[in-house]
Design a protein around this motif. Structure first.
Motif, short mmCIF file in Angstrom:
data_model
loop_
_atom_site.label_atom_id
_atom_site.label_comp_id
_atom_site.label_asym_id
_atom_site.label_seq_id
_atom_site.Cartn_x
_atom_site.Cartn_y
_atom_site.Cartn_z
N TYR A 158 48.88 -31.76 -7.17
CA TYR A 158 48.29 -31.80 -8.51
C TYR A 158 49.37 -31.97 -9.58
CZ TYR A 158 45.50 -30.96 -12.58
OH TYR A 158 44.88 -31.12 -13.79
N THR A 159 50.40 -31.15 -9.50
CA THR A 159 51.45 -31.22 -10.52
C THR A 159 52.20 -32.55 -10.45
OG1 THR A 159 51.70 -28.81 -10.38
CG2 THR A 159 53.47 -30.04 -11.45
N PHE B 137 49.54 -23.88 -13.59
CA PHE B 137 50.66 -24.80 -13.51
C PHE B 137 50.63 -25.86 -14.61
CE2 PHE B 137 51.42 -22.77 -9.52
CZ PHE B 137 52.80 -22.90 -9.34
N ASP B 138 49.44 -26.21 -15.09
CA ASP B 138 49.39 -27.08 -16.28
C ASP B 138 50.10 -26.41 -17.45
OD1 ASP B 138 48.21 -29.36 -15.36
OD2 ASP B 138 46.23 -28.96 -16.17
N VAL C 185 54.08 -25.98 -16.77
CA VAL C 185 54.85 -27.21 -16.60
C VAL C 185 54.72 -28.12 -17.82
CG1 VAL C 185 55.14 -29.33 -15.24
CG2 VAL C 185 54.75 -27.15 -14.08
#
Length: 313
Positions: free
Chosen positions: A69-70, A134-135, A138
């Motif tokens: 995803y990241t 993580f959105d 990051v």
């Protein structure tokens, strides 16, 4: 088609009911600011706290899922930033950073989490929440750093780092996620009245969040810069989910369930968080507002398509 009718239409229908309520002035801007605050500070944090306190985090955590995803988000971010430099040389790097964030930071909290829980049940909670976390850890620091660096060559790395950490320490979604995780590690049960209160709040998260999202779309101008808005929208609704799909299914070879969760989250339209960051720095504000409106409207088709494709996992 059954998935489209049973899940997509109710969710998007609630968004457009909210839009209609705001457009007809049944609910004033002052009122929806209060509803937004309720969702951000109470309803969604309660939902995240409960779900994370019950989730088997360490048993279920899959670093490949996070990487897929990241990684897909960073590819979309870099692609849009690069194309923006090529197509719109007049923009500053801070503006390009906000534009790129709009193409990689989706509405995974207000829309993605409720939709995935409806589609897949509690099994989708942990991976969906990981996307939210993580959105934030990051993309927000990355964009903030580029904006700060673009605005002033004298801004130190330490000052940027301190500003990012301060913002995250005040973020109710981050705090409730880690608070629920820590409570779950204790193995204790919440007191019955507290548990009942949090469940009442969490049950209101999805309908209030979607209704509030519809309200926030009222009055967003489709002003100049539609070419830039189009690039952001294509990056968010096409490049981002397709890159996540390729990484998840073909590079990291995740199982079909985790691939479905990752791709559906990546298919969400641009989040209001991007607009908040843009307004904080007075950077790319009008075009970010337009991108949220356009991507949300177009997402009624694209998100539904991704849901139909990936719910047969």
């Amino acid at each position: 088609m059954e998935t489209l009718l049973n899940v997509s239409l109710p969710f998007f229908g609630l968004i457009f009911i909210g839009y209609g309520a705001g457009r007809t002035r049944l609910i004033t801007p002052q009122a929806y600011l209060g509803l937004n605050a309720f969702v951000i500070w109470f309803a969604l944090p309660a939902l995240l706290f409960i779900k994370m306190s019950q989730a088997p985090v360490f048993e279920a955590f899959d670093p490949r899922f996070v990487a897929a995803y990241t990684g897909g988000g960073l590819i979309a971010y870099g692609t849009v930033a690069g194309l923006s430099r090529l197509l719109f040389p007049q923009l500053a790097w801070g503006q390009r950073a906000v534009q790129a964030m709009g193409a990689s930071f989706g509405n995974v909290g207000f829309m993605g989490l409720p939709i995935l829980v409806t589609l897949f049940g509690d099994a989708a909670v942990l991976p969906a929440v990981l996307v939210i976390v993580f959105d934030h850890i990051v993309l927000i620091p990355l964009t903030t750093g580029i904006i700060e660096g673009s605005a002033s060559g004298h801004t130190s790395v330490w000052m940027i780092f301190r500003k990012v950490c301060t913002g995250m320490a005040r973020n109710p979604l981050i705090l409730s996620t880690f608070g629920g995780l820590l409570w779950g590690l204790t193995g204790l049960h919440l007191p019955v009245p507290v548990d009942a209160l949090l469940k009442l709040l969490s049950d209101s998260a999805a309908p209030c969040a979607l209704f509030a999202l519809g309200l926030t779309l009222v009055g967003r101008p489709l002003s100049h810069g539609l070419e830039q808005v189009t690039l952001t929208t294509i990056g968010k609704l096409a490049v981002h989910p397709l890159m996540v799909w390729m990484l998840a299914a073909y590079v990291l070879k995740l199982d079909p369930f985790l691939t479905a969760v990752a791709v559906i989250q990546a298919s969400m339209p641009t989040a209001a968080n991007v607009y908040i960051l843009a307004t904080t720095y007075h950077t790319f504000v009008e075009r970010t507002s337009s991108a949220i409106l356009v991507s949300t409207v177009v997402a009624t088709v694209t998100v539904s398509a991704f849901m139909v494709l990936f719910t047969a996992y």
